[in-house]
Design a protein around this motif. Structure first.
Motif, PDB file in Angstrom:
ATOM      1  N   ALA A   1       8.303 -41.563 -27.144  1.00  0.00           N
ATOM      2  CA  ALA A   1       8.104 -40.193 -27.634  1.00  0.00           C
ATOM      3  C   ALA A   1       9.004 -39.226 -26.870  1.00  0.00           C
ATOM      4  O   ALA A   1       9.662 -38.360 -27.462  1.00  0.00           O
ATOM      5  CB  ALA A   1       6.641 -39.786 -27.470  1.00  0.00           C
ATOM      6  N   VAL A   2       9.068 -39.374 -25.545  1.00  0.00           N
ATOM      7  CA  VAL A   2       9.908 -38.476 -24.743  1.00  0.00           C
ATOM      8  C   VAL A   2      11.374 -38.655 -25.126  1.00  0.00           C
ATOM      9  O   VAL A   2      12.112 -37.682 -25.271  1.00  0.00           O
ATOM     10  CB  VAL A   2       9.695 -38.735 -23.236  1.00  0.00           C
ATOM     11  N   ASN A   3      11.792 -39.908 -25.286  1.00  0.00           N
ATOM     12  CA  ASN A   3      13.200 -40.139 -25.627  1.00  0.00           C
ATOM     13  C   ASN A   3      13.541 -39.570 -27.002  1.00  0.00           C
ATOM     14  O   ASN A   3      14.631 -39.030 -27.208  1.00  0.00           O
ATOM     15  CB  ASN A   3      13.534 -41.623 -25.555  1.00  0.00           C
ATOM     16  N   SER A   4      12.610 -39.678 -27.944  1.00  0.00           N
ATOM     17  CA  SER A   4      12.902 -39.108 -29.263  1.00  0.00           C
ATOM     18  C   SER A   4      12.884 -37.577 -29.211  1.00  0.00           C
ATOM     19  O   SER A   4      13.686 -36.921 -29.868  1.00  0.00           O
ATOM     20  CB  SER A   4      11.928 -39.629 -30.326  1.00  0.00           C
ATOM     21  N   LEU A   5      12.001 -37.014 -28.411  1.00  0.00           N
ATOM     22  CA  LEU A   5      12.010 -35.551 -28.248  1.00  0.00           C
ATOM     23  C   LEU A   5      13.311 -35.099 -27.592  1.00  0.00           C
ATOM     24  O   LEU A   5      13.889 -34.083 -27.979  1.00  0.00           O
ATOM     25  CB  LEU A   5      10.818 -35.108 -27.382  1.00  0.00           C
ATOM     26  N   ALA A   6      13.759 -35.865 -26.602  1.00  0.00           N
ATOM     27  CA  ALA A   6      15.011 -35.506 -25.925  1.00  0.00           C
ATOM     28  C   ALA A   6      16.184 -35.586 -26.899  1.00  0.00           C
ATOM     29  O   ALA A   6      17.087 -34.749 -26.877  1.00  0.00           O
ATOM     30  CB  ALA A   6      15.239 -36.438 -24.728  1.00  0.00           C
TER      31      ALA A   6
ATOM     32  N   HIS B   1      12.664 -28.624 -22.736  1.00  0.00           N
ATOM     33  CA  HIS B   1      11.924 -27.386 -22.446  1.00  0.00           C
ATOM     34  C   HIS B   1      12.433 -26.240 -23.293  1.00  0.00           C
ATOM     35  O   HIS B   1      11.654 -25.421 -23.790  1.00  0.00           O
ATOM     36  CB  HIS B   1      12.059 -27.054 -20.962  1.00  0.00           C
ATOM     37  N   LYS B   2      13.752 -26.210 -23.483  1.00  0.00           N
ATOM     38  CA  LYS B   2      14.350 -25.107 -24.258  1.00  0.00           C
ATOM     39  C   LYS B   2      13.858 -25.130 -25.698  1.00  0.00           C
ATOM     40  O   LYS B   2      13.613 -24.089 -26.297  1.00  0.00           O
ATOM     41  CB  LYS B   2      15.875 -25.245 -24.206  1.00  0.00           C
TER      42      LYS B   2
ATOM     43  N   GLU C   1      18.430 -36.790 -14.137  1.00  0.00           N
ATOM     44  CA  GLU C   1      18.782 -36.341 -15.494  1.00  0.00           C
ATOM     45  C   GLU C   1      18.180 -34.962 -15.764  1.00  0.00           C
ATOM     46  O   GLU C   1      17.302 -34.810 -16.613  1.00  0.00           O
ATOM     47  CB  GLU C   1      18.273 -37.340 -16.533  1.00  0.00           C
ATOM     48  N   PRO C   2      18.643 -33.956 -15.075  1.00  0.00           N
ATOM     49  CA  PRO C   2      18.041 -32.623 -15.235  1.00  0.00           C
ATOM     50  C   PRO C   2      18.232 -32.037 -16.623  1.00  0.00           C
ATOM     51  O   PRO C   2      17.387 -31.288 -17.108  1.00  0.00           O
ATOM     52  CB  PRO C   2      18.759 -31.775 -14.171  1.00  0.00           C
ATOM     53  N   HIS C   3      19.344 -32.431 -17.283  1.00  0.00           N
ATOM     54  CA  HIS C   3      19.630 -31.853 -18.590  1.00  0.00           C
ATOM     55  C   HIS C   3      18.619 -32.302 -19.639  1.00  0.00           C
ATOM     56  O   HIS C   3      18.361 -31.604 -20.614  1.00  0.00           O
ATOM     57  CB  HIS C   3      21.035 -32.261 -19.046  1.00  0.00           C
ATOM     58  N   LYS C   4      18.057 -33.494 -19.413  1.00  0.00           N
ATOM     59  CA  LYS C   4      17.102 -34.046 -20.401  1.00  0.00           C
ATOM     60  C   LYS C   4      15.889 -33.114 -20.502  1.00  0.00           C
ATOM     61  O   LYS C   4      15.495 -32.695 -21.602  1.00  0.00           O
ATOM     62  CB  LYS C   4      16.684 -35.441 -19.951  1.00  0.00           C
TER      63      LYS C   4
ATOM     64  N   GLU D   1      16.028 -35.201 -30.206  1.00  0.00           N
ATOM     65  CA  GLU D   1      15.928 -34.057 -31.123  1.00  0.00           C
ATOM     66  C   GLU D   1      16.355 -32.768 -30.432  1.00  0.00           C
ATOM     67  O   GLU D   1      17.027 -31.933 -31.025  1.00  0.00           O
ATOM     68  CB  GLU D   1      14.484 -33.900 -31.614  1.00  0.00           C
ATOM     69  N   ALA D   2      15.943 -32.613 -29.181  1.00  0.00           N
ATOM     70  CA  ALA D   2      16.283 -31.386 -28.462  1.00  0.00           C
ATOM     71  C   ALA D   2      17.793 -31.283 -28.266  1.00  0.00           C
ATOM     72  O   ALA D   2      18.387 -30.219 -28.477  1.00  0.00           O
ATOM     73  CB  ALA D   2      15.566 -31.347 -27.105  1.00  0.00           C
ATOM     74  N   GLU D   3      18.421 -32.402 -27.894  1.00  0.00           N
ATOM     75  CA  GLU D   3      19.868 -32.343 -27.697  1.00  0.00           C
ATOM     76  C   GLU D   3      20.583 -32.080 -29.014  1.00  0.00           C
ATOM     77  O   GLU D   3      21.563 -31.330 -29.057  1.00  0.00           O
ATOM     78  CB  GLU D   3      20.390 -33.637 -27.064  1.00  0.00           C
ATOM     79  N   ALA D   4      20.083 -32.700 -30.092  1.00  0.00           N
ATOM     80  CA  ALA D   4      20.686 -32.443 -31.402  1.00  0.00           C
ATOM     81  C   ALA D   4      20.563 -30.968 -31.772  1.00  0.00           C
ATOM     82  O   ALA D   4      21.494 -30.367 -32.328  1.00  0.00           O
ATOM     83  CB  ALA D   4      20.008 -33.308 -32.469  1.00  0.00           C
ATOM     84  N   ARG D   5      19.454 -30.363 -31.451  1.00  0.00           N
ATOM     85  CA  ARG D   5      19.238 -28.950 -31.799  1.00  0.00           C
ATOM     86  C   ARG D   5      20.098 -28.045 -30.927  1.00  0.00           C
ATOM     87  O   ARG D   5      20.582 -27.023 -31.384  1.00  0.00           O
ATOM     88  CB  ARG D   5      17.747 -28.611 -31.625  1.00  0.00           C
ATOM     89  N   VAL D   6      20.284 -28.426 -29.667  1.00  0.00           N
ATOM     90  CA  VAL D   6      21.155 -27.630 -28.795  1.00  0.00           C
ATOM     91  C   VAL D   6      22.605 -27.693 -29.309  1.00  0.00           C
ATOM     92  O   VAL D   6      23.313 -26.704 -29.337  1.00  0.00           O
ATOM     93  CB  VAL D   6      21.041 -28.126 -27.325  1.00  0.00           C
TER      94      VAL D   6
END
Lengths: 121, 185
Positions: B67-72, B44-45, B36-39, B74-79
């Motif tokens: 925590a990691v899953n929720s960060l992922a 990171h972005k 899952e490289p996109h995660k 949020e990050a995808e939502a922001r992207v």
């Protein structure tokens, strides 16, 4: 030091240039906002994100980033995803209650029409 | 599900992305599998690897996967929506809650009209207040985050929202106290 530095430049202890990307959105009278943003995202990441947006959307972007950062500070495990989960649960519960109430209305309507029919007989 | 990638098998997605050796005990390895490289790329972005490391180090080991899953998430939502991110989803869900509550109130009024009362009068708790003062979920009941995280075509909330509209979530922004930009509730 320039007393009119924005909250970001004050926090980062640097000069606040005239074209500072942060200054429109992080006024010096609200230092906490930038503190949250910096803790969760880092100043560099926020600067990049804001620079990639058109001017007219940056204020909303800064506010939403602050909100999410504050949520993450308050709940380091779930952040604002905890709120999303809560709202999804709330929606599910309300939908269930609505379905139950609508079923009760249907029963009541049926009983009422049966009563009217028997009155006519 | 946390995986256990190490340098013997394959570097984790984080170390691959950062082009470094994936050491045993890598803090990212259990949560960023190489498949899952996109995660990690998204996380990171938006947050940066060092900020994520700091966040994870402040948590107990059993809390880190969520925590990691929720960060992922949020990050995808922001992207997807660089202006509103997850707040777009929150606004959308708040509108749903308001709409459903109105429907429930109307249905209860109808029911009362038939002379029947219902014990399920609906919760009239102020969701908007709760949004502004988010309460952390009790530790005994961790929410099932996998369905929330699985965004790629599977998440009903994310799928129903237009991407990057930069304004369609302007109504009911959490920092407007549940009011839209025109001051209406």
């Amino acid at each position: 030091m320039n007393p009119k530095r924005c909250a970001a430049c004050k926090y980062l202890r640097r000069r606040c240039p005239k074209d500072c990307i942060f200054s429109p959105y992080f006024p010096p009278n609200d230092p906490q906002k930038f503190a949250w943003i910096h803790r969760i995202y880092g100043a560099g990441n926020v600067s990049k994100m804001l620079q990639q947006l058109p001017d007219q959307t940056r204020a909303e972007a800064a506010e939403s980033l602050c909100f999410e950062a504050k949520c993450r500070v308050d709940d380091p495990v779930y952040g604002c995803v905890g709120i999303i989960h809560f709202l999804q649960t709330q929606i599910q519960q309300t939908q269930n209650q609505l379905a139950k109430t609508q079923a009760e209305i249907a029963v009541a309507q049926t009983k009422l029409s049966q009563t009217h029919n028997s009155d006519f007989m | 599900m946390a995986s256990s990638s190490n340098s013997y098998n394959s570097p984790c997605a984080a170390c691959k992305f950062l082009r470094r050796k994936c050491m045993p005990g890598c803090i990212f390895a259990p949560y960023f599998p190489p498949e899952e490289p996109h995660k990690f790329a998204n996380v990171h972005k938006i947050f940066g690897a060092s900020n994520v490391t700091k966040l994870l180090n402040e948590l107990l080991p059993h809390q880190r996967e969520d925590a990691v899953n929720s960060l992922a998430y949020e990050a995808e939502a922001r992207v997807r929506d660089p202006v509103y991110g997850c707040v777009g989803a929150i606004s959308y869900l708040q509108r749903q809650v308001h709409r459903l509550q109105k429907e429930l109130d109307a249905a209860n009024a109808d029911l009362a009209h038939y002379g029947l009362s219902t014990s399920a009068a609906g919760t009239h708790g102020n969701v908007v207040d709760l949004v502004f003062q988010p309460q952390p979920l009790p530790p005994q009941q961790p929410p099932p985050l996998n369905p929330v995280y699985r965004l790629s075509g599977a998440n009903p909330v994310m799928n129903q929202m237009p991407r990057g509209t930069g304004g369609s979530y302007g109504t009911f922004l959490p920092w407007n106290n549940g009011h839209d930009q025109q001051g209406n509730m």
